[in-house]
Design an enzyme around this catalytic site. Structure first.
Site, PDB file in Angstrom:
ATOM      1  N   PHE A   1      -5.739  -8.072 -10.556  1.00 34.44           N
ATOM      2  CA  PHE A   1      -6.982  -8.285 -11.305  1.00 34.44           C
ATOM      3  C   PHE A   1      -6.802  -9.255 -12.459  1.00 34.44           C
ATOM      4  O   PHE A   1      -7.764  -9.850 -12.928  1.00 34.44           O
ATOM      5  CB  PHE A   1      -7.502  -6.933 -11.849  1.00 34.44           C
TER       6      PHE A   1
ATOM      7  N   GLU B   1     -10.169  -5.789  -6.229  1.00 35.19           N
ATOM      8  CA  GLU B   1     -11.532  -5.237  -6.151  1.00 35.19           C
ATOM      9  C   GLU B   1     -12.168  -5.084  -7.541  1.00 35.19           C
ATOM     10  O   GLU B   1     -13.343  -4.782  -7.660  1.00 35.19           O
ATOM     11  CB  GLU B   1     -11.526  -3.907  -5.382  1.00 35.19           C
ATOM     12  N   ARG B   2     -11.349  -5.292  -8.619  1.00 37.81           N
ATOM     13  CA  ARG B   2     -11.917  -5.159  -9.969  1.00 37.81           C
ATOM     14  C   ARG B   2     -12.730  -6.395 -10.380  1.00 37.81           C
ATOM     15  O   ARG B   2     -13.695  -6.290 -11.109  1.00 37.81           O
ATOM     16  CB  ARG B   2     -10.811  -4.974 -11.000  1.00 37.81           C
TER      17      ARG B   2
ATOM     18  N   SER C   1       1.601  -4.938  -9.246  1.00 32.47           N
ATOM     19  CA  SER C   1       2.561  -4.052  -9.910  1.00 32.47           C
ATOM     20  C   SER C   1       3.788  -3.822  -9.012  1.00 32.47           C
ATOM     21  O   SER C   1       3.709  -3.979  -7.788  1.00 32.47           O
ATOM     22  CB  SER C   1       1.882  -2.725 -10.238  1.00 32.47           C
TER      23      SER C   1
ATOM     24  N   CYS D   1       1.214 -10.865 -16.954  1.00 31.55           N
ATOM     25  CA  CYS D   1       2.570 -10.517 -16.531  1.00 31.55           C
ATOM     26  C   CYS D   1       3.610 -11.277 -17.340  1.00 31.55           C
ATOM     27  O   CYS D   1       4.783 -10.962 -17.301  1.00 31.55           O
ATOM     28  CB  CYS D   1       2.758 -10.827 -15.052  1.00 31.55           C
TER      29      CYS D   1
HETATM   30  P1  NAD Z   1      -1.928  -3.580  -8.466  1.00 30.58           P
HETATM   31  O1  NAD Z   1      -0.543  -3.531  -7.954  1.00 30.58           O
HETATM   32  O2  NAD Z   1      -2.628  -2.310  -8.776  1.00 30.58           O
HETATM   33  O3  NAD Z   1      -2.881  -4.341  -7.407  1.00 30.58           O
HETATM   34  C1  NAD Z   1      -2.526  -5.577  -6.863  1.00 30.58           C
HETATM   35  C2  NAD Z   1      -3.192  -5.721  -5.494  1.00 30.58           C
HETATM   36  O4  NAD Z   1      -2.693  -4.703  -4.623  1.00 30.58           O
HETATM   37  C3  NAD Z   1      -4.692  -5.584  -5.514  1.00 30.58           C
HETATM   38  O5  NAD Z   1      -5.259  -6.536  -4.645  1.00 30.58           O
HETATM   39  C4  NAD Z   1      -4.932  -4.161  -5.029  1.00 30.58           C
HETATM   40  O6  NAD Z   1      -6.158  -4.022  -4.355  1.00 30.58           O
HETATM   41  C5  NAD Z   1      -3.766  -3.930  -4.090  1.00 30.58           C
HETATM   42  N1  NAD Z   1      -3.337  -2.515  -4.067  1.00 30.58           N
HETATM   43  C6  NAD Z   1      -3.443  -1.611  -5.064  1.00 30.58           C
HETATM   44  N2  NAD Z   1      -2.926  -0.432  -4.672  1.00 30.58           N
HETATM   45  C7  NAD Z   1      -2.481  -0.588  -3.410  1.00 30.58           C
HETATM   46  C8  NAD Z   1      -1.842   0.277  -2.475  1.00 30.58           C
HETATM   47  N3  NAD Z   1      -1.552   1.549  -2.777  1.00 30.58           N
HETATM   48  N4  NAD Z   1      -1.527  -0.212  -1.275  1.00 30.58           N
HETATM   49  C9  NAD Z   1      -1.795  -1.496  -0.956  1.00 30.58           C
HETATM   50  N5  NAD Z   1      -2.405  -2.356  -1.805  1.00 30.58           N
HETATM   51  C10 NAD Z   1      -2.739  -1.921  -3.028  1.00 30.58           C
HETATM   52  O7  NAD Z   1      -1.910  -4.557  -9.739  1.00 30.58           O
HETATM   53  P2  NAD Z   1      -3.081  -4.877 -10.757  1.00 30.58           P
HETATM   54  O8  NAD Z   1      -3.320  -3.703 -11.624  1.00 30.58           O
HETATM   55  O9  NAD Z   1      -4.228  -5.490 -10.052  1.00 30.58           O
HETATM   56  O10 NAD Z   1      -2.383  -6.054 -11.597  1.00 30.58           O
HETATM   57  C11 NAD Z   1      -1.542  -5.811 -12.692  1.00 30.58           C
HETATM   58  C12 NAD Z   1      -0.095  -5.846 -12.271  1.00 30.58           C
HETATM   59  O11 NAD Z   1       0.212  -7.110 -11.676  1.00 30.58           O
HETATM   60  C13 NAD Z   1       0.868  -5.727 -13.436  1.00 30.58           C
HETATM   61  O12 NAD Z   1       1.922  -4.896 -13.068  1.00 30.58           O
HETATM   62  C14 NAD Z   1       1.352  -7.149 -13.662  1.00 30.58           C
HETATM   63  O13 NAD Z   1       2.615  -7.274 -14.269  1.00 30.58           O
HETATM   64  C15 NAD Z   1       1.387  -7.637 -12.264  1.00 30.58           C
HETATM   65  N6  NAD Z   1       1.382  -9.098 -12.218  1.00 30.58           N
HETATM   66  C16 NAD Z   1       2.552  -9.710 -11.925  1.00 30.58           C
HETATM   67  C17 NAD Z   1       2.602 -11.080 -11.903  1.00 30.58           C
HETATM   68  C18 NAD Z   1       3.873 -11.793 -11.578  1.00 30.58           C
HETATM   69  O14 NAD Z   1       3.826 -12.984 -11.387  1.00 30.58           O
HETATM   70  N7  NAD Z   1       5.004 -11.140 -11.487  1.00 30.58           N
HETATM   71  C19 NAD Z   1       1.446 -11.833 -12.166  1.00 30.58           C
HETATM   72  C20 NAD Z   1       0.262 -11.158 -12.438  1.00 30.58           C
HETATM   73  C21 NAD Z   1       0.246  -9.776 -12.448  1.00 30.58           C
END
Ligand code: NAD
Length: 498
Positions: free
Chosen positions: A148, A175-176, A225, A280
């Site tokens: 998101f 989806e957010r 994450s 991130c």
């Molecule tokens: P998230 O992991 O909750 O979601 C990321 C994606 O995965 C979304 O599209 C979501 O719909 C999907 N998802 C969520 N739960 C799932 C599941 N159980 N099974 C399969 N798919 C699932 O992350 P978020 O809250 O959207 O984003 C924040 C996180 O992203 C933070 O941890 C941040 O550090 C990380 N991030 C990392 C980078 C990087 O380059 N390393 C960059 C941006 C964000």
């Protein structure tokens, strides 16, 4: 109510089943309903991408690049429209959203250079009359699953390079804040991208699992994450796909006693509280070396934190917007309390922040500053993903480095100093993927590559730049000889050419 659907085979389709609320984080009100794709709907999108693949792969790279070049111009023209869509669903300030779009645009600019970076290698006469050429070919249908916090930039880390290399793409955004993905899809179509080459499926775990299981999906790029990144990597690899999965972060900034304190404090303000800490590459731990440095740092930060303007993202006076959801707001407030209970000193308390008039329902928190944070505390161990800056005091440089190395994450880090020796040693020795020297958020430019180390990444390749090209292509090497009158006798030993 606004309905947000999918973009498949060049057209928007409404969802046929489950849906989820989308909020305006500044007001806390539901602003739209987003479809959550079923496995069947994902199958339709993958089939569209698979159907478009052969012709797109055979399209000369220069023609693919021209479409991306037109797409680039459309983004420039419509920057404000994109930024507004981001702010209204993510919450970050309008100017910050424009910055995000611009960083994504850089990758499109890089991808326009595809004819150059897809040039192969050629070796003449590796044996008498024998030549070798190596080329990089596209993989097929590639999927992108994105978080998101950068709803425009992170997808643009992926699909411009994938498309430039001749792949087709299915994006599953968060989806957010799903609206911006449909704008990008519409601009690509307007730029001349053939239908089916780029598709968007909105959704949650069900859509992700369908992509991971689909036999026609050749590669999966993920950013989110760490627990989900690990799951995506394990599942995708078990299904014999190419996978790059980037995870969470806890980024430390070391401040040496000789640092320009005003510069360091200003850098920390942006890096810790910009985008409400939902980056991130945010700095969430300041590591001043020596108590005098720590005290000076806190004294320099306090008036700046006091002056920080928190408000709705569309108000141009706001420097920090709300968090993305109510759950994120609650989690951040809980962490400040947990830090206090674990023994940290709450120097600035962002809980119970009073939202501006008219925005009382928004997901706002104020900036927090914790001092005396140690590696035993959950506020150090966990990624809070909010505007909470921890100060973890180190008595010397070695202690600062040990603290960074003790963390499971290793996305980014920074050192602030005037000492060239120390800065060089730090960038050389630190076990972190992206390092800043007097640069707080060292996000590499598009023609370099983005990626952390340790539990911040599960991948062989970082994103965009030449790492992106390697990820989205496979190498083919052809060894060729032409009959020139010379006929060899049958040879039963291992062929040697030299
Ligand atoms: P998230 O992991 O909750 O979601 C990321 C994606 O995965 C979304 O599209 C979501 O719909 C999907 N998802 C969520 N739960 C799932 C599941 N159980 N099974 C399969 N798919 C699932 O992350 P978020 O809250 O959207 O984003 C924040 C996180 O992203 C933070 O941890 C941040 O550090 C990380 N991030 C990392 C980078 C990087 O380059 N390393 C960059 C941006 C964000």
């Amino acid at each position: 109510m606004k309905q947000i659907g999918h973009f498949i085979a060049g057209g928007v389709t409404t969802g046929s089943g489950r849906a989820s609320d989308v909020f305006n984080p500044a007001t806390g009100e539901v602003s739209a309903s987003v479809a959550l794709a079923s496995a069947e709907e994902v199958g339709v999108a993958v089939a569209a991408a698979q159907g478009a693949f052969r012709d797109w792969a055979d399209t000369p790279p220069i023609r693919r690049a021209r479409i991306l070049d037109t797409f680039k111009s459309l983004i420039w023209q419509r920057m404000d429209q994109l930024a507004e869509a981001i702010t209204l669903e993510h919450g970050k300030t309008f100017e910050d959203a424009k910055g995000e779009v611009l960083r994504g645009l850089e990758v499109v600019e890089f991808a326009v250079g595809a004819p150059n970076f897809l040039k192969g290698e050629f070796s003449e006469n590796v044996g008498r009359g024998v030549d070798v050429r190596s080329i990089r070919q596209p993989l097929g249908v590639c999927a992108g699953i994105t978080p998101f916090n950068f709803p425009a930039m992170v997808p643009m880390w992926m699909f411009p390079v994938a498309l430039a290399c001749g792949n087709t793409f299915v994006l599953k955004p968060s989806e957010r804040d799903p609206s911006v993905s449909l704008l990008l899809a519409a601009y690509l179509k307007e730029a001349g991208l053939p239908d089916g080459v780029f598709n968007v499926v909105q959704g949650d775990k069900e859509a992700v699992d369908a992509l991971l299981a689909h036999p026609d999906v050749r590669a999966v790029s993920f950013v989110g994450s760490t627990p989900i990144a690990r799951y995506i990597h394990q599942t995708g690899c078990a299904n014999e796909k190419r996978v790059q999965a980037l995870g969470g972060a806890k980024n430390h900034m070391v401040i040496l006693p000789d640092a320009d304190m005003e510069m360091a404090a200003n850098a920390l303000m942006g890096a810790a509280y910009g985008s409400a800490g939902e980056r991130c590459m945010a700095i969430s731990v300041a590591v001043p070396v020596g108590d005098a440095t720590a005290d000076k740092l806190i004294d320099t930060l306090l008036p700046k934190i006091d002056a920080l303007k928190v408000g709705p993202g569309m108000d141009l006076a706001s420097e920090m917007g709300p968090l993305v959801t109510k759950a994120a707001q609650d989690r951040v407030n809980q962490y400040v309390g947990r830090g206090e209970a674990e023994g940290a000193k709450v120097v600035v308390d962002g809980r119970n922040f009073t939202a501006p008039q008219g925005y009382e329902g928004g997901f706002f928190v104020g900036p927090s500053l914790l001092d005396g944070v140690t590696k035993e505390m959950s506020v150090w161990k966990d990624e809070i993903f909010g505007p909470v800056l921890s100060v973890a005091r180190a008595q010397n440089y070695a202690e600062a480095v040990d603290l960074i190395h003790a963390h499971e994450y290793a996305n980014g880090t920074a050192i602030f100093t005037r000492d060239g020796d120390a800065a060089r040693a730090f960038s050389q020795d630190i076990e972190v993927g992206m390092v800043g020297v007097n640069v707080p958020i060292p996000v590499p430019v598009a023609y370099h590559s983005f990626g952390g180390w340790k539990a911040s990444i599960f991948a062989e390749h970082h994103m965009h730049g030449m790492e992106g090209v390697r990820f989205y292509t496979r190498l083919k090497t052809t060894t060729a000889r032409w009959p020139t009158g010379q006929r060899d006798d049958p040879q039963f030993t291992m062929p040697t050419l030299g």
